[in-house]
Design a protein around this motif. Structure first.
Motif, PDB file in Angstrom:
ATOM      1  N   GLU A  80       0.809  -1.212   0.000  1.00  0.00           N
ATOM      2  CA  GLU A  80       0.000   0.000   0.000  1.00  0.00           C
ATOM      3  C   GLU A  80       0.842   1.261   0.000  1.00  0.00           C
ATOM      4  O   GLU A  80       0.335   2.344  -0.273  1.00  0.00           O
ATOM      5  N   THR A  81       2.134   1.145   0.323  1.00  0.00           N
ATOM      6  CA  THR A  81       2.995   2.329   0.354  1.00  0.00           C
ATOM      7  C   THR A  81       3.211   2.849  -1.054  1.00  0.00           C
ATOM      8  O   THR A  81       3.709   2.134  -1.918  1.00  0.00           O
ATOM      9  N   PRO A  82       2.827   4.087  -1.331  1.00  0.00           N
ATOM     10  CA  PRO A  82       2.974   4.612  -2.688  1.00  0.00           C
ATOM     11  C   PRO A  82       4.443   4.818  -3.042  1.00  0.00           C
ATOM     12  O   PRO A  82       5.272   5.127  -2.193  1.00  0.00           O
ATOM     13  N   THR A  83       4.783   4.605  -4.299  1.00  0.00           N
ATOM     14  CA  THR A  83       6.132   4.813  -4.791  1.00  0.00           C
ATOM     15  C   THR A  83       6.146   6.004  -5.745  1.00  0.00           C
ATOM     16  O   THR A  83       5.118   6.383  -6.311  1.00  0.00           O
ATOM     17  N   VAL A  84       7.324   6.581  -5.920  1.00  0.00           N
ATOM     18  CA  VAL A  84       7.459   7.677  -6.885  1.00  0.00           C
ATOM     19  C   VAL A  84       7.189   7.154  -8.287  1.00  0.00           C
ATOM     20  O   VAL A  84       6.593   7.851  -9.123  1.00  0.00           O
ATOM     21  N   PHE A  85       7.606   5.923  -8.554  1.00  0.00           N
ATOM     22  CA  PHE A  85       7.355   5.327  -9.862  1.00  0.00           C
ATOM     23  C   PHE A  85       5.866   5.252 -10.169  1.00  0.00           C
ATOM     24  O   PHE A  85       5.433   5.571 -11.277  1.00  0.00           O
ATOM     25  N   LEU A 115      13.263   0.081  -3.770  1.00  0.00           N
ATOM     26  CA  LEU A 115      14.179  -0.426  -4.785  1.00  0.00           C
ATOM     27  C   LEU A 115      13.719  -0.070  -6.196  1.00  0.00           C
ATOM     28  O   LEU A 115      14.529   0.313  -7.046  1.00  0.00           O
ATOM     29  N   ILE A 116      12.421  -0.162  -6.446  1.00  0.00           N
ATOM     30  CA  ILE A 116      11.928   0.164  -7.786  1.00  0.00           C
ATOM     31  C   ILE A 116      12.081   1.653  -8.071  1.00  0.00           C
ATOM     32  O   ILE A 116      12.270   2.069  -9.219  1.00  0.00           O
ATOM     33  N   ASP A 117      12.041   2.479  -7.012  1.00  0.00           N
ATOM     34  CA  ASP A 117      12.262   3.912  -7.201  1.00  0.00           C
ATOM     35  C   ASP A 117      13.724   4.209  -7.519  1.00  0.00           C
ATOM     36  O   ASP A 117      14.024   5.209  -8.182  1.00  0.00           O
ATOM     37  N   GLU A 118      14.643   3.371  -7.033  1.00  0.00           N
ATOM     38  CA  GLU A 118      16.049   3.556  -7.397  1.00  0.00           C
ATOM     39  C   GLU A 118      16.255   3.313  -8.890  1.00  0.00           C
ATOM     40  O   GLU A 118      16.973   4.069  -9.553  1.00  0.00           O
ATOM     41  N   LEU A 119      15.622   2.254  -9.419  1.00  0.00           N
ATOM     42  CA  LEU A 119      15.696   2.017 -10.861  1.00  0.00           C
ATOM     43  C   LEU A 119      15.035   3.160 -11.628  1.00  0.00           C
ATOM     44  O   LEU A 119      15.553   3.594 -12.667  1.00  0.00           O
ATOM     45  N   PHE A 120      13.921   3.655 -11.119  1.00  0.00           N
ATOM     46  CA  PHE A 120      13.240   4.782 -11.771  1.00  0.00           C
ATOM     47  C   PHE A 120      14.103   6.040 -11.721  1.00  0.00           C
ATOM     48  O   PHE A 120      14.114   6.835 -12.669  1.00  0.00           O
ATOM     49  N   MET A 121      14.844   6.228 -10.633  1.00  0.00           N
ATOM     50  CA  MET A 121      15.754   7.371 -10.540  1.00  0.00           C
ATOM     51  C   MET A 121      16.838   7.274 -11.608  1.00  0.00           C
ATOM     52  O   MET A 121      17.180   8.281 -12.258  1.00  0.00           O
ATOM     53  N   TYR A 122      17.389   6.074 -11.818  1.00  0.00           N
ATOM     54  CA  TYR A 122      18.388   5.869 -12.867  1.00  0.00           C
ATOM     55  C   TYR A 122      17.789   6.175 -14.236  1.00  0.00           C
ATOM     56  O   TYR A 122      18.433   6.824 -15.073  1.00  0.00           O
TER      57      TYR A 122
END
Length: 476
Positions: free
Chosen positions: A166-171, A232-239
């Motif tokens: 349920e925690t929203p991600t930036v992605f 972790l998925i936001d780290e890939l999205f940051m890249y």
């Protein structure tokens, strides 16, 4: 009234101590900009504006626990228009049950009152059997105790998993459609991105930040880095934001709510991680694979063509050292560049990626150093531009070079003109693949010297990602 995702967010409701740091699964919402609606919120939370309470933008927030499930948009943490917080401690919302003491919990588990005094046998003047024995740490737990503990652990794990989902991600906030996926990541759709993410996620959980790897040195055993500030998925999205979308580090830092140093460290870490993961995937196609996927246009002109080669250059900042400047200066581009060789199969798939070299290198020398010659077999045909004067090297491995003919007389013959046009129509495939690589907006401007140690990995990753963007066919 958008939900806040920053770590320093606190709820302003009376008798509520929720914060983003302690309750990361909650969302925090600003007061409405409409004066009438804002007054309704103030009245609902029982706070009056004055010297001790002032509503400030982006800092005076109400947590999501004070809203009902119907107040939120479906599948989102955003509030509907016109809703008012209605769940508070004074209207018996979420009154925490009184916690039992250790004596009460032990009494309920053992079925006896553990606070009762020991029974004494007055006749024998000796202590009789104690009603409740002292705890023996070496004794086995009573039957069923382990089952209760396992059930409680399973319940906590399920609750934690639910909270993480349920925690929203930036992605999830930015990539809401295939169009936004293509802009920020260069993947053609959400389904393709999900396939790629599921293939790299298992090994990425043990990822170690680049700065920690430098501190550990080569002799230390690799261990995962501590808990990350972002998912972790936001780290890939940051890249992807840095490479595919070409956003500056300052902009990315503001989007993710982190420092520029964190952005730089994450981009370098993921560039190297993807380089090692993707570099282990064999992309060189066999003769059988080439033949089965070869378009008719190639099979009718050169049925044995194995690869189409071409070089491209990437602009970079000019170093202050005159020696380095002379090495990376390209006479063809009249500026400082990095140069790489790319090989494409007739079906449009990238099958060979060289490392980046300095801009002063020639096409012939980069072909010799890249290692493409060791992959060719006798009978293969290699298609290239006129600048690839590599016929002697290609012949040594038993292959054939296909390039446009050189003009020997005052003008081309009819046969040479037709051959030149045919090769140009077929060789344009590699030009279009290179265009896809350079559509990663990090290449829109000169590569900064701060990325000189990572640009080779980024170049390789961008070339490899072209294979995820769908097939590329020649137009009729």
């Amino acid at each position: 009234m958008a939900a806040q995702s920053r770590s320093k967010a606190f709820c302003c409701v009376a008798k509520c101590s929720n914060s983003k740091q302690k309750q990361p699964y909650l969302s925090f919402h600003e007061f409405p900009t409409n004066d009438h609606q804002r007054q309704k919120w103030v009245h609902a939370i029982r706070r009056d504006e004055g010297p001790t309470f002032a509503i400030r933008r982006a800092s005076t927030l109400v947590c999501s626990q004070h809203f009902t499930a119907a107040d939120f948009m479906q599948g989102s943490c955003r509030l509907k228009a016109g809703v008012i917080p209605s769940r508070f401690q004074w209207n018996n919302f979420h009154v925490p049950p009184q916690k039992q003491s250790a004596f009460e919990r032990s009494s309920a588990r053992l079925g006896v009152d553990v606070r009762a005094p020991k029974a004494v046998d007055l006749q024998s003047n000796k202590d009789s059997e104690v009603i409740v024995k002292d705890h023996d740490y070496a004794a086995h737990p009573p039957p069923g105790a382990l089952d209760e503990a396992l059930e409680y652990i399973a319940e906590l794990e399920a609750r934690l998993k639910k909270i993480s989902l349920e925690t929203p991600t930036v992605f999830s906030r930015f990539c809401v459609s295939d169009h936004t996926i293509r802009y920020y990541t260069r993947f053609p759709s959400q389904e393709v991105f999900q396939v790629f993410w599921e293939s790299v996620c298992p090994s990425a959980t043990n990822l170690m930040y680049w700065t920690k790897a430098q501190r550990m040195g080569r002799e230390a055993s690799p261990t995962p880095s501590p808990a990350r500030k972002i998912q972790l998925i936001d780290e890939l999205f940051m890249y992807c934001c840095r490479v595919a979308a070409g956003l500056r580090e300052r902009v990315i830092a503001d989007i993710f709510g982190v420092s520029m140093a964190t952005v730089s460290r994450t981009v370098i870490t993921w560039a190297n991680y993807l380089y090692f993961v993707l570099g282990s995937v064999p992309i060189w196609m066999s003769r059988e694979q080439i033949s089965s996927s070869m378009p008719e246009k190639y099979s009718s002109f050169s049925p044995n063509v194995r690869v189409i080669l071409d070089c491209t250059e990437i602009f970079c900042e000019s170093p202050t050292s005159l020696t380095l400047h002379s090495e990376i200066f390209s006479n063809y581009k009249s500026t400082t560049t990095f140069k790489g060789l790319l090989g494409v199969a007739p079906c449009g798939a990238v099958t060979f990626i060289s490392r980046l070299y300095t801009g002063s290198i020639s096409d012939k020398e980069i072909t010799r150093r890249s290692g493409i010659l060791s992959l060719l077999e006798p009978g293969d045909e290699v298609m290239a531009d006129k600048g690839f004067t590599i016929e002697d090297m290609i012949t040594n491995v038993g292959a054939t070079l296909i390039i446009p003919p050189f003009k020997r007389d005052r003008q081309f013959s009819k046969t040479d003109c037709q051959k030149t046009q045919t090769i140009a129509r077929l060789r344009i495939l590699v030009e279009r693949v290179i265009r896809r690589v350079k559509e990663n907006h990090i290449f829109d401007s000169a590569v900064p010297l701060s990325l000189s140690g990572t640009i080779d990995q980024i170049w390789h990753n961008c070339c490899f990602m072209v294979n995820y963007q769908g097939p590329m066919f020649l137009e009729h």
